[in-house]
Design a protein around this motif. Structure first.
Motif, PDB file in Angstrom:
ATOM      1  N   GLY A 119     -28.341  -1.714 -25.406  1.00 13.33           N
ATOM      2  CA  GLY A 119     -28.197  -1.430 -26.729  1.00 13.33           C
ATOM      3  C   GLY A 119     -27.933  -2.596 -27.598  1.00 13.33           C
ATOM      4  N   LEU A 120     -27.032  -3.572 -27.199  1.00 16.08           N
ATOM      5  CA  LEU A 120     -26.674  -4.537 -28.005  1.00 16.08           C
ATOM      6  C   LEU A 120     -27.576  -5.720 -28.134  1.00 16.08           C
ATOM      7  CD1 LEU A 120     -22.960  -4.417 -27.228  1.00 16.08           C
ATOM      8  CD2 LEU A 120     -23.845  -5.310 -29.563  1.00 16.08           C
ATOM      9  N   HIS A 121     -28.212  -6.444 -26.836  1.00 13.64           N
ATOM     10  CA  HIS A 121     -28.769  -7.453 -26.936  1.00 13.64           C
ATOM     11  C   HIS A 121     -30.387  -7.169 -26.876  1.00 13.64           C
ATOM     12  CE1 HIS A 121     -25.139  -9.502 -26.599  1.00 13.64           C
ATOM     13  NE2 HIS A 121     -24.788  -8.637 -25.722  1.00 13.64           N
ATOM     14  N   ASN A 122     -30.558  -6.067 -26.218  1.00 20.28           N
ATOM     15  CA  ASN A 122     -32.028  -5.862 -26.076  1.00 20.28           C
ATOM     16  C   ASN A 122     -32.936  -6.817 -25.209  1.00 20.28           C
ATOM     17  OD1 ASN A 122     -34.296  -3.881 -26.402  1.00 20.28           O
ATOM     18  ND2 ASN A 122     -35.379  -5.137 -27.802  1.00 20.28           N
ATOM     19  N   PRO A 123     -32.380  -7.173 -23.892  1.00 18.15           N
ATOM     20  CA  PRO A 123     -33.016  -8.273 -23.203  1.00 18.15           C
ATOM     21  C   PRO A 123     -34.398  -7.620 -22.568  1.00 18.15           C
ATOM     22  CG  PRO A 123     -31.155  -7.040 -21.944  1.00 18.15           C
ATOM     23  CD  PRO A 123     -31.318  -6.325 -23.307  1.00 18.15           C
ATOM     24  N   GLY A 124     -35.193  -8.473 -22.148  1.00 15.57           N
ATOM     25  CA  GLY A 124     -36.364  -7.920 -21.496  1.00 15.57           C
ATOM     26  C   GLY A 124     -36.294  -7.640 -20.113  1.00 15.57           C
ATOM     27  N   PHE A 125     -37.015  -6.577 -19.728  1.00 14.17           N
ATOM     28  CA  PHE A 125     -36.817  -6.026 -18.365  1.00 14.17           C
ATOM     29  C   PHE A 125     -36.858  -7.208 -17.488  1.00 14.17           C
ATOM     30  CE2 PHE A 125     -38.311  -1.799 -19.995  1.00 14.17           C
ATOM     31  CZ  PHE A 125     -37.458  -1.178 -19.765  1.00 14.17           C
ATOM     32  N   ASP A 126     -37.820  -8.075 -17.647  1.00 12.06           N
ATOM     33  CA  ASP A 126     -37.647  -9.130 -16.626  1.00 12.06           C
ATOM     34  C   ASP A 126     -36.444 -10.058 -16.589  1.00 12.06           C
ATOM     35  OD1 ASP A 126     -38.028 -10.225 -19.241  1.00 12.06           O
ATOM     36  OD2 ASP A 126     -39.624 -11.656 -18.563  1.00 12.06           O
ATOM     37  N   THR A 127     -35.678 -10.295 -17.550  1.00 16.45           N
ATOM     38  CA  THR A 127     -34.516 -11.008 -17.749  1.00 16.45           C
ATOM     39  C   THR A 127     -33.461 -10.048 -16.956  1.00 16.45           C
ATOM     40  OG1 THR A 127     -34.991 -11.819 -19.932  1.00 16.45           O
ATOM     41  CG2 THR A 127     -32.558 -11.742 -19.303  1.00 16.45           C
ATOM     42  N   LEU A 128     -33.777  -8.718 -16.787  1.00 18.46           N
ATOM     43  CA  LEU A 128     -32.573  -7.861 -16.212  1.00 18.46           C
ATOM     44  C   LEU A 128     -32.949  -7.655 -14.750  1.00 18.46           C
ATOM     45  CD1 LEU A 128     -32.553  -5.082 -18.828  1.00 18.46           C
ATOM     46  CD2 LEU A 128     -30.505  -6.632 -18.382  1.00 18.46           C
ATOM     47  N   GLY A 129     -34.193  -8.262 -14.325  1.00 21.36           N
ATOM     48  CA  GLY A 129     -34.377  -7.919 -13.051  1.00 21.36           C
ATOM     49  C   GLY A 129     -35.260  -6.819 -12.673  1.00 21.36           C
ATOM     50  N   VAL A 130     -35.718  -6.063 -13.837  1.00 21.02           N
ATOM     51  CA  VAL A 130     -37.030  -5.015 -13.352  1.00 21.02           C
ATOM     52  C   VAL A 130     -38.158  -5.606 -13.325  1.00 21.02           C
ATOM     53  CG1 VAL A 130     -37.512  -2.588 -14.207  1.00 21.02           C
ATOM     54  CG2 VAL A 130     -35.044  -3.417 -14.700  1.00 21.02           C
ATOM     55  N   ASP A 131     -38.872  -5.426 -12.296  1.00 22.69           N
ATOM     56  CA  ASP A 131     -40.341  -5.706 -12.091  1.00 22.69           C
ATOM     57  C   ASP A 131     -41.175  -4.560 -12.422  1.00 22.69           C
ATOM     58  OD1 ASP A 131     -40.094  -4.119  -9.876  1.00 22.69           O
ATOM     59  OD2 ASP A 131     -40.310  -5.834  -8.477  1.00 22.69           O
ATOM     60  N   SER A 132     -42.356  -4.635 -12.489  1.00 22.63           N
ATOM     61  CA  SER A 132     -43.268  -3.679 -12.569  1.00 22.63           C
ATOM     62  C   SER A 132     -43.295  -2.516 -11.813  1.00 22.63           C
ATOM     63  CB  SER A 132     -44.767  -4.361 -12.652  1.00 22.63           C
ATOM     64  OG  SER A 132     -45.143  -4.931 -11.412  1.00 22.63           O
ATOM     65  N   LEU A 133     -42.902  -2.924 -10.485  1.00 27.18           N
ATOM     66  CA  LEU A 133     -42.700  -1.460  -9.596  1.00 27.18           C
ATOM     67  C   LEU A 133     -41.368  -0.778  -9.998  1.00 27.18           C
ATOM     68  CD1 LEU A 133     -43.650  -2.902  -6.120  1.00 27.18           C
ATOM     69  CD2 LEU A 133     -44.976  -1.611  -7.632  1.00 27.18           C
ATOM     70  N   GLY A 134     -40.531  -1.393 -10.428  1.00 25.83           N
ATOM     71  CA  GLY A 134     -39.119  -0.683 -10.734  1.00 25.83           C
ATOM     72  C   GLY A 134     -39.584   0.095 -12.050  1.00 25.83           C
ATOM     73  N   LEU A 135     -40.143  -0.407 -13.021  1.00 26.58           N
ATOM     74  CA  LEU A 135     -40.480   0.373 -14.280  1.00 26.58           C
ATOM     75  C   LEU A 135     -41.497   1.472 -13.826  1.00 26.58           C
ATOM     76  CD1 LEU A 135     -39.732   0.265 -17.299  1.00 26.58           C
ATOM     77  CD2 LEU A 135     -41.549  -1.448 -17.446  1.00 26.58           C
ATOM     78  N   LEU A 136     -42.315   1.132 -12.950  1.00 25.22           N
ATOM     79  CA  LEU A 136     -43.195   2.344 -12.456  1.00 25.22           C
ATOM     80  C   LEU A 136     -42.074   3.563 -12.032  1.00 25.22           C
ATOM     81  CD1 LEU A 136     -45.919   3.154 -12.599  1.00 25.22           C
ATOM     82  CD2 LEU A 136     -46.370   1.962 -10.094  1.00 25.22           C
ATOM     83  N   GLY A 137     -41.357   3.194 -11.250  1.00 25.75           N
ATOM     84  CA  GLY A 137     -40.327   3.936 -10.502  1.00 25.75           C
ATOM     85  C   GLY A 137     -39.495   4.798 -11.714  1.00 25.75           C
ATOM     86  N   ILE A 138     -39.229   4.086 -12.659  1.00 22.59           N
ATOM     87  CA  ILE A 138     -38.563   4.689 -13.725  1.00 22.59           C
ATOM     88  C   ILE A 138     -39.471   5.782 -14.609  1.00 22.59           C
ATOM     89  CG2 ILE A 138     -37.290   4.655 -16.047  1.00 22.59           C
ATOM     90  CD1 ILE A 138     -36.645   1.856 -14.852  1.00 22.59           C
TER      91      ILE A 138
END
Length: 84
Positions: free
Chosen positions: A28-47
């Motif tokens: 909520g505070l920093h709004n980092p990118g998913f890539d910065t957080l370590g969430v790749d395209s497969l992780g996002l697809l899982g979500i």
């Protein structure tokens, strides 16, 4: 179950579906990118898949291409509010 995904729910989904632990405050505070957080395209697809199962409706096609958690939440919540 509400008709909106919260930052807290997204943080939990990131942990269970993508294996990435992050606090809701970090999202909520920093709004980092998913890539910065370590969430790749497969992780996002899982979500996205988990949300589709949970709500029984397809998520927007662009959801899995979101760059940031805020962008993802805006897109998904907009779709849930309109019933799309």
């Amino acid at each position: 179950m509400s008709d909106r995904i919260t930052v807290e729910e997204l943080a939990e989904l990131m942990k269970t579906s993508a294996g990435v632990t992050v606090t809701p405050e970090e999202l909520g505070l920093h709004n980092p990118g998913f890539d910065t957080l370590g969430v790749d395209s497969l992780g996002l697809l899982g979500i996205v898949g988990e949300l589709e199962n949970r709500y029984g409706t397809p998520m927007p096609a662009d959801a899995e291409r979101s760059k940031t958690p805020r962008q993802f939440l805006d897109l998904v919540n907009s779709a849930l509010m309109t019933g799309a």
